[in-house]
Enzyme design. Structure first.
Site, PDB file in Angstrom:
ATOM      1  N   ASP A 108      36.701  40.957  53.057  1.00 35.60           N
ATOM      2  CA  ASP A 108      37.148  40.819  51.670  1.00 35.60           C
ATOM      3  C   ASP A 108      38.639  41.117  51.547  1.00 35.60           C
ATOM      4  OD1 ASP A 108      37.491  41.206  48.810  1.00 35.60           O
ATOM      5  OD2 ASP A 108      35.316  41.422  48.701  1.00 35.60           O
ATOM      6  N   MET A 148      35.714  38.026  37.612  1.00 39.35           N
ATOM      7  CA  MET A 148      37.041  37.931  36.979  1.00 39.35           C
ATOM      8  C   MET A 148      37.607  36.510  37.099  1.00 39.35           C
ATOM      9  SD  MET A 148      40.335  40.193  38.150  1.00 39.35           S
ATOM     10  CE  MET A 148      40.658  39.485  39.752  1.00 39.35           C
ATOM     11  N   SER A 173      31.009  40.020  41.709  1.00 35.23           N
ATOM     12  CA  SER A 173      32.242  40.808  41.613  1.00 35.23           C
ATOM     13  C   SER A 173      32.139  41.772  40.432  1.00 35.23           C
ATOM     14  CB  SER A 173      33.438  39.851  41.524  1.00 35.23           C
ATOM     15  OG  SER A 173      34.616  40.520  41.872  1.00 35.23           O
ATOM     16  N   GLN A 174      33.115  41.795  39.508  1.00 36.94           N
ATOM     17  CA  GLN A 174      33.052  42.800  38.433  1.00 36.94           C
ATOM     18  C   GLN A 174      31.767  42.672  37.597  1.00 36.94           C
ATOM     19  OE1 GLN A 174      36.704  42.155  36.217  1.00 36.94           O
ATOM     20  NE2 GLN A 174      35.821  40.560  34.926  1.00 36.94           N
ATOM     21  N   HIS A 217      35.917  37.525  49.921  1.00 38.35           N
ATOM     22  CA  HIS A 217      35.277  37.836  48.648  1.00 38.35           C
ATOM     23  C   HIS A 217      34.475  36.647  48.087  1.00 38.35           C
ATOM     24  CE1 HIS A 217      34.728  40.474  45.292  1.00 38.35           C
ATOM     25  NE2 HIS A 217      35.247  39.634  44.434  1.00 38.35           N
TER      26      HIS A 217
END
Ligand SMILES: *[C@@H]1O[C@H](CO)[C@@H](O)[C@H](O)[C@H]1NC(C)=O
Ligand SMILES: *[C@@H]1O[C@H](CO)[C@@H](O)[C@H](O)[C@H]1NC(C)=O
Ligand SMILES: *[C@@H]1O[C@H](CO)[C@@H](O)[C@H](O)[C@H]1NC(C)=O
Length: 308
Positions: A235, A43, A117-118, A291
């Site tokens: 995270d 993102m 991530s996403q 993260h």
């Protein structure tokens, strides 16, 4: 300490093979090419930021000579690519990527995939929906396979977008208009309104078989050689962090979490994950840090062995 050393040994053996004494065969003939690697960014990021995906691509190319690395760009420019990570319907993004992969002659013998991530859950959708060309290993780096129920902090520079995002998601993540236009709503998972999530999530509930079992998804995911999931122990972006290992809040509340192995998705084996686990194909890695914060050394010893 013993494990990283072993991995380094395995890695160097794979990169610089020496002739086996028993065969006595000379080292002739072409060396086998490493499979290509497809990367999907997270993102607010883009394919080619020299501080993120650009650096990863360079590092992989340096460590695995001859490898072809494709870092996916969703859109025509880097700005569009970044904006699309918030505002372009994920189902549409997945179809676009499937088309790109199908048309790329370099990928036709198969490829490894690494999602950040996403990008981790988006590449899993690619594995489940688009078996050709075949994905070999799927490596999810901080991906949220059971979605998120909160974005406590945004990575990078996107904090103003995140404040707005959080409000929108809290008010109406499951309304049709928001679902179709807001990427993070499409993996928003409200454990208190589980039934609304199941009925209305246009992306995550679909790939997680919440509305019935699509045997094609199951078969395609199980065709992976390995499904590697990396969790960041500290995270502060993903809520709950357990989602990075396919766990989530126990349904009906948002305090206690349960691991993948306790969920119906696993016990009923709706997606083939239980069978994959029994076959040793699910690999759970943990790394200390926030993260997507990891060292080059950790990346090389823990992830590169899956790419050669
Ligand atoms: C199952 O997934 C495949 C691949 O995306 C799709 O073509 C098919 O329509 C899906 N079937 C159902 C019942 O949703
Ligand atoms: C979810 O969908 C089912 C089946 O269509 C329906 O019976 C149920 O009322 C829906 N629930 C909600 C909360 O939308
Ligand atoms: C990160 O989290 C782990 C596990 O919860 C903990 O043991 C460790 O102390 C944390 N590290 C930092 C730097 O906060």
């Amino acid at each position: 300490m013993a494990l990283p050393k072993l991995l380094i040994l395995l890695l160097s053996a794979a990169l610089f093979p020496w002739p086996s004494p028993s065969s006595g065969a000379p080292l002739t003939g072409p060396r086998k090419e490493p499979p290509p690697l497809v990367i999907w960014h997270g993102m607010g990021d883009s394919c080619c930021n020299p501080l993120s995906m650009g650096a990863i691509k360079k590092l992989v190319e340096l460590k695995i000579p001859g490898i072809y690395v494709l870092s996916l760009e969703i859109g025509k420019t880097l700005i569009e690519d970044m904006e699309n990570s918030f505002f372009l319907n994920v189902n549409h993004q997945v179809s676009l990527v499937c088309e790109m992969l199908a048309q790329n002659p370099k990928l036709q013998q198969g490829y490894n995939a690494m999602g950040f991530s996403q990008g981790g859950q988006f590449l899993r959708a690619v594995a489940q929906r688009c078996p050709s060309p075949p994905m070999i290993n799927l490596i999810s780096v901080g991906g949220q396979h059971q979605g998120v129920y909160g974005l406590p902090r945004c990575p990078g520079e996107s904090s103003h977008i995140c404040d707005w995002l959080r409000k929108t998601l809290n008010v109406g993540a499951y309304t049709k208009g928001v679902q179709e236009r807001l990427v993070q709503a499409e993996y928003w998972h409200d454990p208190i309104k589980e039934e609304i999530y199941r009925n209305s999530s246009i992306f995550l509930a679909d790939i997680n078989q919440e509305r019935g079992i699509n045997e094609t998804y199951r078969k395609n995911l199980m065709a992976l050689k390995n499904f590697v999931m990396v969790k960041f122990l500290n995270d502060s972006v993903v809520d709950p962090v357990d989602s990075e290992w396919f766990g989530f809040y126990r349904s009906g509340q948002a305090k206690e979490t349960e691991p993948l192995q306790d969920t119906a998705l696993y016990t009923e084996d709706r997606l083939g994950l239980k069978e994959m686990d029994k076959a040793g194909k699910l690999i759970f890695l943990a790394v200390e840090g926030d993260h997507l914060q990891f060292s080059e050394q950790w990346f090389c010893t823990s992830l590169l062995p899956f790419l050669v």
